[in-house]
Design an enzyme around this catalytic site. Structure first.
Site, mmCIF file in Angstrom:
data_model
loop_
_atom_site.group_PDB
_atom_site.id
_atom_site.type_symbol
_atom_site.label_atom_id
_atom_site.label_comp_id
_atom_site.label_asym_id
_atom_site.label_seq_id
_atom_site.Cartn_x
_atom_site.Cartn_y
_atom_site.Cartn_z
ATOM 1 N N HIS A 106 0.473 -1.684 -6.967
ATOM 2 C CA HIS A 106 1.692 -2.477 -7.786
ATOM 3 C C HIS A 106 1.616 -3.953 -7.288
ATOM 4 O O HIS A 106 2.894 -4.502 -7.130
ATOM 5 C CB HIS A 106 2.800 -1.588 -7.676
ATOM 6 C CG HIS A 106 3.585 -1.640 -6.085
ATOM 7 N ND1 HIS A 106 4.140 -0.402 -5.870
ATOM 8 C CD2 HIS A 106 3.294 -2.410 -5.251
ATOM 9 C CE1 HIS A 106 4.498 -0.766 -4.396
ATOM 10 N NE2 HIS A 106 3.855 -1.927 -3.951
ATOM 11 N N HIS A 122 10.795 -4.652 -1.974
ATOM 12 C CA HIS A 122 10.144 -5.645 -1.365
ATOM 13 C C HIS A 122 11.153 -6.614 -1.047
ATOM 14 O O HIS A 122 10.798 -7.957 -1.484
ATOM 15 C CB HIS A 122 8.644 -6.110 -2.070
ATOM 16 C CG HIS A 122 7.748 -5.467 -2.336
ATOM 17 N ND1 HIS A 122 7.885 -4.472 -3.468
ATOM 18 C CD2 HIS A 122 6.659 -5.091 -1.777
ATOM 19 C CE1 HIS A 122 6.612 -3.464 -3.684
ATOM 20 N NE2 HIS A 122 5.888 -4.016 -2.490
ATOM 21 N N HIS A 174 -4.441 -3.539 2.008
ATOM 22 C CA HIS A 174 -4.154 -4.859 2.083
ATOM 23 C C HIS A 174 -3.414 -5.468 3.268
ATOM 24 O O HIS A 174 -2.552 -4.365 3.617
ATOM 25 C CB HIS A 174 -3.674 -5.219 0.643
ATOM 26 C CG HIS A 174 -2.176 -4.646 0.507
ATOM 27 N ND1 HIS A 174 -1.756 -3.383 0.391
ATOM 28 C CD2 HIS A 174 -0.862 -5.331 0.038
ATOM 29 C CE1 HIS A 174 -0.593 -3.106 0.151
ATOM 30 N NE2 HIS A 174 -0.127 -4.307 0.052
ATOM 31 N N GLU A 227 1.706 1.337 2.599
ATOM 32 C CA GLU A 227 2.520 1.752 1.475
ATOM 33 C C GLU A 227 1.944 3.298 0.887
ATOM 34 O O GLU A 227 2.332 3.956 0.070
ATOM 35 C CB GLU A 227 2.182 0.743 0.268
ATOM 36 C CG GLU A 227 3.186 -0.490 0.632
ATOM 37 C CD GLU A 227 2.994 -1.446 -0.493
ATOM 38 O OE1 GLU A 227 3.741 -2.322 -0.630
ATOM 39 O OE2 GLU A 227 2.214 -1.491 -1.379
#
Ligand SMILES: [Fe+2]
Lengths: 132, 282
Positions: free
Chosen positions: B12, B59, B193, B240
């Site tokens: 996302h 976030h 990431h 995540e």
């Protein structure tokens, strides 16, 4: 289960945002959250020092913000998703801001990403790198 | 009876949302990534859910540090779009599914998952970017949504075991809802990431691909992967991916792989995407 916060110290070039760090950075990260509002972004950019002085932040945290030293912000309890509100206020992207924490400039960093990103070899652990 | 008919996993990445919003999807940098979602945009036209349960994380967009729920479910009629610092994304508000959402929240709490109930929630790129990738840019979203927000930002995040088992409980809860509804579950975030520190930019595509294989075939083993291993091998933000386990748990024991896509990079991230369907029991 007893929490083990020490385990993350072996990760090279990485600051894990733990519940302890969240406590340390609480007011700092709250300041960041305030920048979700356009009027606050304007007020902050117009006079950063006095905006920062409205928050119960340490002098080190304020210095880190004023000098845009993102690594120092992480070291003082900041979390990157909160810090993103600072660089978003200036219209910077994640890539632009994130690259400043590496030893590359933004063009070098972007080139690395385009060629598949940073390879994990040599970046798994401090022990492996002889840093621990 | 309501039924979970498919699971979708997707990254996302916020920059993907920005590329869509600014009409840049045809640029050389972005085209190969968006082409990877063409199959899915067509697939969902014939498999449009009534309700999508979207597992995502906020976030620091709606939740600050005053309150940090581990699992929280949005039960409202609708959810506005957060201003994440650049102004809100120009996408329609997200319509909720209060009847199923309250049933789901109550079922999960009675099953010993101590959920936080959100009567007010604004959603960020974690939820809206997957919707844009699957549904494109309609004036009104074609499905109702139940947001399930998971803390993946602050350690300790919920364990992999907990994520898989809440997914299983979601499957049971949906099956016990009386209305006939086609329900999908989406797991978002990842893949590898890291967007902070000297190690920023880390990508580990072989690890991501193995994670996909294990998610499909060996979720009962994968659930025991410790947080440290996600962070070490897939980067600090790669953790995540525990949210994909919730999606997987809600699909039952065996699944069919309908579609798989990987692309590096989108901004700082390895993009991964799966469409899975529960294997019908013989
Ligand atoms: Fe995310």
């Amino acid at each position: 289960m007893k929490p083990d916060f020490e385990q993350f110290k072996d990760l090279p070039g990485t600051t894990i945002f733990t519940i302890e760090k969240a406590r340390e950075g609480f007011h700092f990260n709250e300041f960041c959250m305030s920048l979700r509002q356009e009027e606050n972004r304007k007020r902050f950019l117009a006079d950063e020092r006095s905006y920062l002085d409205e928050w119960e932040m340490t002098e080190e945290q304020k210095e880190a913000v004023l000098t845009r030293d993102f690594q120092k912000m992480l070291d003082n309890g900041g979390n990157v998703y909160f810090l993103s509100k600072i660089f978003a206020a200036e219209g910077l992207s994640y890539v632009q801001a994130v690259s400043t924490m590496t030893d590359m400039n933004v063009e070098q960093y972007q080139a690395m990403m385009k060629s598949g990103g940073r390879h994990i070899d040599g970046w798994r652990s401090k022990k492996e790198r002889g840093e621990a | 009876m309501a039924k979970i008919t498919a699971g979708i996993a997707t990254s996302h990445v916020p920059a993907v949302g920005a590329a869509i919003d600014m009409g840049r999807t045809e640029e050389d940098y972005w085209r190969p990534m968006f082409e990877g979602y063409e199959f899915s945009k067509n697939w969902i036209k014939t498999n449009n859910p009534d309700v999508a349960i979207i597992v995502y994380n906020d976030h620091a967009s709606y939740f600050g540090m005053e309150i940090m729920p581990t699992f929280a479910v949005g039960v409202a009629e609708s959810f506005e779009i957060c201003d994440e610092g650049y102004g809100p994304r120009p996408v329609p508000p997200v319509e909720g599914a209060p009847e199923l959402a309250t049933h789901l929240a109550a079922s999960l709490i009675l099953d010993d998952f101590d959920l936080t109930v959100l009567n007010v929630l604004e959603v960020d790129h974690g939820l809206t970017v997957p919707m844009s990738l699957m549904f494109g840019t309609p004036d009104k979203w074609p499905a109702k949504v139940i947001p399930l927000a998971v803390n993946v930002v602050m350690y300790p995040q919920p364990s992999g075991e907990r994520c898989l088992s809440i997914g299983k409980a979601i499957r049971r809860a949906v099956a016990e809802f009386d209305e006939d509804l086609n329900v999908q579950i989406w797991g978002t975030g990842g893949m590898s990431h890291q967007i902070q520190g000297a190690r920023a930019g880390l990508i580990n595509l072989p690890w991501d691909q193995k994670f996909m294989d294990d998610l499909i075939n060996e979720p009962e083993v994968l659930q025991y992967k410790p947080h440290l291993e996600y962070m070490r091998e897939a980067g600090s933000e790669g953790v995540e991916l525990i949210m994909w386990l919730i999606m997987r748990g809600a699909l039952g024991d065996k699944v069919d792989e309908v579609y798989r896509f990987n692309h590096v990079p989108a901004s700082n991230t390895s993009v991964g995407h799966l469409i899975l369907t529960p294997k019908e029991e013989a």
